[in-house]
Scaffold this active site. Structure first.
Site, short mmCIF file in Angstrom:
data_model
loop_
_atom_site.label_atom_id
_atom_site.label_comp_id
_atom_site.label_asym_id
_atom_site.label_seq_id
_atom_site.Cartn_x
_atom_site.Cartn_y
_atom_site.Cartn_z
N PHE A 146 0.94 -1.31 0.01
CA PHE A 146 -0.03 0.08 -0.10
C PHE A 146 0.90 1.20 0.08
O PHE A 146 1.72 1.41 0.79
CB PHE A 146 -0.89 -0.02 1.11
CG PHE A 146 -1.84 1.32 1.05
CD1 PHE A 146 -2.91 1.21 0.23
CD2 PHE A 146 -1.53 2.52 1.69
CE1 PHE A 146 -3.87 2.41 0.23
CE2 PHE A 146 -2.30 3.58 1.49
CZ PHE A 146 -3.29 3.56 0.89
N ASP A 233 9.31 3.21 1.84
CA ASP A 233 8.06 4.06 2.27
C ASP A 233 7.80 3.70 3.68
O ASP A 233 7.26 2.68 4.30
CB ASP A 233 6.99 3.43 1.48
CG ASP A 233 5.74 4.09 1.69
OD1 ASP A 233 5.56 4.87 2.86
OD2 ASP A 233 4.54 4.04 1.01
N LYS A 274 2.39 11.41 7.08
CA LYS A 274 1.48 10.88 8.31
C LYS A 274 2.06 11.75 9.51
O LYS A 274 1.96 12.73 9.91
CB LYS A 274 1.28 9.33 8.31
CG LYS A 274 0.63 8.77 7.38
CD LYS A 274 -0.12 7.42 7.66
CE LYS A 274 -1.06 7.18 6.54
NZ LYS A 274 -0.71 6.15 5.75
C1 LIG Z 1 -1.04 6.05 4.33
C2 LIG Z 1 0.10 5.50 3.67
C3 LIG Z 1 0.48 6.10 2.21
C4 LIG Z 1 -0.53 7.34 1.74
O1 LIG Z 1 -0.38 8.33 2.57
P1 LIG Z 1 -1.56 9.56 2.08
O2 LIG Z 1 -1.24 10.80 3.06
O3 LIG Z 1 -2.97 8.68 2.71
O4 LIG Z 1 -1.75 9.91 0.40
C5 LIG Z 1 1.71 5.84 1.44
N1 LIG Z 1 2.26 4.75 2.10
C6 LIG Z 1 2.00 4.12 3.10
C7 LIG Z 1 2.81 2.96 3.85
C8 LIG Z 1 0.93 4.46 3.92
O5 LIG Z 1 0.67 3.81 4.98
#
Ligand SMILES: *Cc1c(COP(=O)(O)O)cnc(C)c1O
Length: 425
Positions: A146, A233, A274
């Site tokens: 994700f 990520d 986040k």
């Molecule tokens: C939440 C998330 C995203 C996307 O972030 P948004 O601010 O919702 O665009 C990307 N990578 C990971 C691992 C996430 O948990």
């Protein structure tokens, strides 16, 4: 619940249902206030937040220091665009690159935008530094990833709900099994056009899958061997959530749990979002050293809001809170206590068979078929018992409270969770 109170929640939900696009399926609870580990609904009922806005609110709701930075900066200057310099951006970039040990930072707003930025950066590096032929670069990604919701990102998702009918899709991605080093080596050794390996240190949305002990370290070593950028990520796993400043830090035992510049694995490109803002404001960032970041030249990439002074002020405060309140250490300590308590219960449970996770990013696996709605029913009952959590893919419930939680509060939460699960045993 009185009739008048009932109306408040019902009214708010009815408005969203009638006037909002139905792109989410929220748990039926309407929140209007938050403080630390608690949120309150419009009827005044108090809950423990066990989602933390998908690990955005690691510092707790409405942290006074972060809110203060926001309001002070909001009175001075909020947005100039990058057409001009502002007096906060460089200061934030210096603070944050030193904090994470990189040469440079590219400021952007959301997680998905940061992933897009990393993809563009990796491709440009591939053509200009590695010497891959134009438009031939490939990025290796993992199944069940994700990384956000843009058209390029969903192109390499394998979640049909996120993907279907959004084509045509973007090319240039090779999907391999997560936590499988053999597959990674096979793809790297058979393909000279691989530019990067994009990976979540723990797969959060997929259901909190923690890879085997040395996976990241060995994957990074393979990337080095084949001159491929290791792109982490850490939008969900970063900023103290897993008991380290970054999940890439592995199991370092430095006292601050921030790996002090020598993490077990140092990604070539680090993606943050986040909790970079403590959930107060959308702030994301991509960090890399000069050799990679310098391929980006004026006009190549940008965003009107990226690097605005309000975001800069908020992010510095959010990172200071993580350091000053030792949130990584707290997450590690409470995570062990949480999994121990859950494991003792699981020995005798029929409904819950497994707890897994790291630090305060955990999940329980519900013992029912993947398409049953048992996890959803449990979350409704948890809500009634004063704790908010949400099922994730399959019959899995993620537990990710704010990292400012105390041990006493955590034990209260464990009691609520076990009491609730017993109602389903
Ligand atoms: C939440 C998330 C995203 C996307 O972030 P948004 O601010 O919702 O665009 C990307 N990578 C990971 C691992 C996430 O948990």
């Amino acid at each position: 619940m009185s009739v008048a109170q009932h109306t408040l929640s019902q009214e708010a939900m009815a408005l969203e249902n009638k006037y909002g696009a139905q792109n989410y399926h929220p748990l039926p609870v309407v929140l209007s206030r938050g403080e630390g580990v608690y949120v309150w609904d419009v009827e005044g009922k108090q809950y423990f937040d066990f989602l933390s806005a998908y690990s955005s609110v690691n510092q707790g709701h409405c942290h006074p220091k972060i809110v203060n930075a926001l309001t002070e900066q909001a009175r001075k200057l909020t947005l100039t665009s990058r057409a001009f310099y502002n007096d906060k951006l460089g200061w934030y970039e210096k603070f944050t690159t030193q904090y994470f040990g990189y040469d440079k930072l590219l400021p952007i707003n959301t997680g998905a935008e940061a992933v897009e930025t990393a993809i563009k950066l990796c491709r440009k590096w591939a053509y200009e530094v590695k010497g891959i032929d134009m438009n031939d670069a490939e990025i290796v990604v993992c199944k069940n990833n994700f990384h956000g919701r843009t058209t390029t990102i969903i192109s390499f998702s394998n979640d049909p709900v996120a993907r279907k009918n959004f084509g045509p899709y973007t090319d240039g991605f090779i999907k391999i099994e997560y936590d499988n080093l053999q597959e990674l080596e096979d793809v790297l050794s058979n393909n000279e056009n691989v530019a990067g390996f994009l990976v979540e240190p723990i797969q959060g949305e997929a259901g909190v899958y923690v890879p085997s002990e040395d996976y990241l370290k060995k994957a990074k070593a393979l990337c080095e061997k084949y001159n491929v950028l290791f792109i982490a990520d850490e939008v969900q796993t970063g900023i103290a959530r897993t008991g380290r400043l970054l999940a890439s830090c592995g199991n370092c035992d430095c006292p601050t749990k921030s790996c002090e510049g020598t993490p077990e694995v140092k990604p070539d490109i680090l993606i943050l979002g986040k909790a970079l803002s403590g959930g107060v404001y959308p702030v994301s960032a991509v960090l890399a050293n000069n050799e990679v970041m310098n391929v980006i030249r004026p006009g190549n990439h940008g965003s009107t809001f990226g690097g605005n002074p309000l975001a800069a002020a908020v992010a510095v405060a959010a990172l200071e809170v993580v350091r000053d309140e030792k949130l990584a250490e707290n997450a590690e300590r409470l995570g062990v206590i949480f999994r121990d308590a859950m494991n003792r219960y699981i020995e005798t449970s029929t409904i819950c068979k497994l707890v897994r996770g790291k630090g305060l990013l955990n999940a329980i696996v519900i013992n029912d078929s993947e398409d049953s709605d048992t996890a959803w029913e449990i979350c409704l009952r948890l809500r009634d018992n004063g704790l908010l959590a949400k099922p994730t893919h399959g019959n899995i419930i993620r537990f990710a409270p704010p990292l400012v939680m105390t041990e006493g509060q955590l034990m209260e939460c464990v009691d609520i969770i076990i009491k609730t699960l017993k109602e389903f045993d």
